[in-house]
Write a protein that holds these residues in place. Sequence first.
Motif, short mmCIF file in Angstrom:
data_model
loop_
_atom_site.label_atom_id
_atom_site.label_comp_id
_atom_site.label_asym_id
_atom_site.label_seq_id
_atom_site.Cartn_x
_atom_site.Cartn_y
_atom_site.Cartn_z
N ASN A 43 0.83 -1.21 0.00
CA ASN A 43 0.00 0.00 0.00
C ASN A 43 0.86 1.26 0.00
OD1 ASN A 43 -2.39 -1.38 0.01
ND2 ASN A 43 -2.82 -1.10 2.19
N ALA A 44 1.89 1.25 0.84
CA ALA A 44 2.74 2.43 0.97
C ALA A 44 3.42 2.76 -0.36
CB ALA A 44 3.78 2.22 2.07
N ILE A 45 3.63 1.74 -1.18
CA ILE A 45 4.21 1.99 -2.51
C ILE A 45 3.11 2.40 -3.49
CG2 ILE A 45 5.44 0.96 -4.45
CD1 ILE A 45 6.75 -0.97 -2.39
N GLU A 100 5.47 3.96 7.00
CA GLU A 100 5.13 5.35 6.72
C GLU A 100 5.44 5.66 5.25
OE1 GLU A 100 7.12 7.82 9.53
OE2 GLU A 100 6.00 9.61 8.96
N ASP A 101 4.56 6.44 4.63
CA ASP A 101 4.84 6.79 3.23
C ASP A 101 4.69 8.29 2.99
OD1 ASP A 101 2.12 7.53 2.35
OD2 ASP A 101 1.65 5.40 2.62
N THR A 102 5.00 8.70 1.77
CA THR A 102 4.92 10.11 1.40
C THR A 102 3.89 10.29 0.29
OG1 THR A 102 6.71 9.71 -0.15
CG2 THR A 102 7.33 10.60 2.01
N MET A 112 -13.29 -2.47 0.99
CA MET A 112 -13.34 -1.02 1.06
C MET A 112 -12.19 -0.45 0.25
SD MET A 112 -14.34 1.84 2.16
CE MET A 112 -13.50 3.39 1.92
N ARG A 113 -12.55 0.32 -0.76
CA ARG A 113 -11.51 1.02 -1.52
C ARG A 113 -11.94 2.47 -1.63
NH1 ARG A 113 -9.03 -0.22 -6.47
NH2 ARG A 113 -7.20 0.30 -5.26
N ILE A 114 -10.97 3.34 -1.56
CA ILE A 114 -11.31 4.75 -1.67
C ILE A 114 -11.33 5.11 -3.15
CG2 ILE A 114 -10.54 7.09 -1.15
CD1 ILE A 114 -9.23 5.73 1.39
N LYS A 157 -7.37 10.45 -7.48
CA LYS A 157 -6.01 10.02 -7.19
C LYS A 157 -5.86 8.51 -7.20
CE LYS A 157 -5.92 13.08 -3.73
NZ LYS A 157 -5.52 13.56 -2.40
N THR A 158 -6.93 7.79 -6.90
CA THR A 158 -6.80 6.34 -6.80
C THR A 158 -7.35 5.60 -8.01
OG1 THR A 158 -8.93 6.14 -5.66
CG2 THR A 158 -6.98 6.38 -4.28
N GLN A 159 -7.91 6.34 -8.96
CA GLN A 159 -8.68 5.62 -9.98
C GLN A 159 -7.86 4.72 -10.88
OE1 GLN A 159 -10.80 7.95 -12.81
NE2 GLN A 159 -9.19 9.46 -13.06
N GLY A 193 -9.25 -4.22 -2.18
CA GLY A 193 -9.83 -3.69 -0.96
C GLY A 193 -9.90 -4.69 0.18
N LEU A 194 -9.13 -5.75 0.02
CA LEU A 194 -9.14 -6.76 1.09
C LEU A 194 -7.91 -6.67 1.98
CD1 LEU A 194 -10.38 -10.04 -0.65
CD2 LEU A 194 -11.53 -8.74 1.13
N GLY A 195 -6.83 -6.11 1.44
CA GLY A 195 -5.55 -6.11 2.14
C GLY A 195 -5.64 -5.71 3.60
N1 LIG Z 1 -0.66 3.95 2.46
C1 LIG Z 1 -1.84 4.37 1.96
N2 LIG Z 1 -1.98 5.63 1.49
C2 LIG Z 1 -3.17 6.05 0.98
N3 LIG Z 1 -4.28 5.28 0.89
C3 LIG Z 1 -4.20 4.02 1.34
C4 LIG Z 1 -2.99 3.49 1.90
N4 LIG Z 1 -3.22 2.21 2.27
C5 LIG Z 1 -4.50 1.96 1.95
N5 LIG Z 1 -5.10 3.03 1.39
C6 LIG Z 1 -6.50 3.13 0.97
O1 LIG Z 1 -7.25 2.14 1.63
C7 LIG Z 1 -7.92 1.29 0.72
C8 LIG Z 1 -7.96 -0.11 1.29
O2 LIG Z 1 -6.66 -0.68 1.30
P1 LIG Z 1 -6.48 -2.23 1.13
O3 LIG Z 1 -5.05 -2.56 1.25
O4 LIG Z 1 -7.45 -2.89 2.07
O5 LIG Z 1 -7.02 -2.51 -0.34
P2 LIG Z 1 -6.34 -2.30 -1.76
O6 LIG Z 1 -4.94 -1.85 -1.65
O7 LIG Z 1 -7.27 -1.45 -2.52
O8 LIG Z 1 -6.41 -3.76 -2.35
P3 LIG Z 1 -5.54 -5.05 -1.98
O9 LIG Z 1 -6.53 -6.01 -1.42
O10 LIG Z 1 -5.00 -5.48 -3.28
O11 LIG Z 1 -4.52 -4.64 -0.98
C9 LIG Z 1 -7.16 1.42 -0.57
O12 LIG Z 1 -8.00 1.19 -1.67
C10 LIG Z 1 -6.65 2.86 -0.52
O13 LIG Z 1 -7.63 3.71 -1.05
#
Ligand SMILES: Nc1ncnc2c1ncn2[C@@H]1O[C@H](COP(=O)(O)OP(=O)(O)OP(=O)(O)O)[C@@H](O)[C@H]1O
Lengths: 377, 130
Positions: free
Chosen positions: A277-279, A304-306, A323-325, A329-331, A337-339
Amino acid sequence: MSDLKVLIVDDEPGIRSGISRILRNYRVGYPFLEEDFGFTLTEAETGEIALEILEKQEIDIVLLDNKLPGMEGIDVLEQINKRNYDTAVMMITSYASLELAVTATKRGAYNFVPKPFTPEELRGAIESITKHLFLKRMTKKMSETARQIRFQFLSVLSHELKSPINAIEGYLKIMQEKQAGTSIDDYMHMINRSIERITGMRSLIMDMLDLTRIENGTKSRNLKEVDIIECTKMAISSMEPMAIQKNIKILTAFPESLILTADSNEVEIICNNLISNAIKYNRDNGTVTVSIFTDKTNLNIIVEDTGIGINAEEQEFLFQEFMRIKNKKTQNISGSGLGLSIVKKIIELYNGTITVESQPDVGTKFIVKIPFKAQPA
Amino acid sequence: MNSKKTILIVDDDIDFRNQIKFYCEKFGYETITANGEIEAIEVIKTKKPDLAIIDLMMEKDDSGFILSYKIKQKYPDVPVIIATAVTSETGLIFGVESHEEQQWIKADLIMEKGVRPDQLQREIKRLLKE
Ligand SMILES: Nc1ncnc2c1ncn2[C@@H]1O[C@H](COP(=O)(O)OP(=O)(O)OP(=O)(O)O)[C@@H](O)[C@H]1O
Ligand SMILES: [Mg+2]
């Protein structure tokens, strides 16, 4: 007797006092319940005031006129639904606007009483909404069973699996029929998008496997002395290619080794997800910092990320499944959304916590705390 | 003057957006795209499309319905097609069967995603009265 709080929202004082009079001494009873329901009444003359009251008090039933001086009834209803109050709404509308009533019921109003109404009609409507509310609260308590949650989960999952298949199939058909010309270069974009969707699907399937493993419970867990640092390094090295693509530096701050009782797989899943996620949600040329240390009671893992950050409103829902935002910026970033929901489940197995601090466009920090003492032996 | 008609395409799935755009342009229409309810509402503030094709599940499970309602509120004469991948087999059921429900949502057509392009073209032409 239990009291239900009724909020009357109407700009005409006459109607408010009329309704009050009709309901003041009214009782609704259920044959199998010892207690009757009575009503306590609160009045509001505009939608704005009604929303303020709803914010401060628990209201069970809202009687809502649509024609209000400021915001309209239907907009008040939308706000009520958005804010998820445990309230049943009854719209008061004139016969002429039956269509509005239908709209309102679609938007979550329980029912509507056409205006003008007789005392009998109002009481009848209140009786049915009271029973509805009671049943709704009862069934809500009862139906939060694992099975229902499971069903919902599978429904969403199948939707998530179908979307990439549809997308890939769509591109393949365009190519099959040579719709965009005869040169393969014309299709490069579609091929790349298809591969991207397949990658996304694969990671969804991997996530699913992780989830099933956790849900299978402790029997398949392998708890033993492991080097947390080593697990973390494994995670970092598997994420390195992704980081290089965006020219992101991964900085580390941890001791040479840190031996604790844990399942090495689980530690890797935690680190993998947080670092990926941080990447993923970072900017090009950004940095990711992974710190690990112990204090008196906890193992701390901080990633932590930037990157793009997460606003306060969205932080609340982050750990929910699927849940995905969704925003500009994320599109173009794929994920299932499972991570984070997996990460949280694992951390809970260790009685630990995960929290987030974030500022949009500055960066995000995930803090994992796992207690030593509470660790399963 | 530009005589091409404009189709608004709203979907949070970039690939579905691309594909519908691809076909609509092939059929000879101009396109505008938006990635969800919020963006689409921004778009319709200043632009009036001749037709809209919108996804059902976007920000929320029923974003498409709400958006359809809002488009119709602003432009009652613009036909709206709701495209959905949600079918009974996935267990998420959004039956829009009764007349009452259709009246509320006001979409002119609710179709499943994965519809054949020639069908799509036929429906668009029918709704645009071409
Ligand atoms: N480090 C981060 N910086 C900004 N937004 C984040 C960060 N980590 C997670 N998010 C937001 O939270 C949402 C949920 O994260 P999550 O890891 O559960 O799912 P994902 O990355 O979308 O999918 P995956 O299941 O492949 O990890 C992401 O879709 C993202 O919008
Ligand atoms: Mg993730």
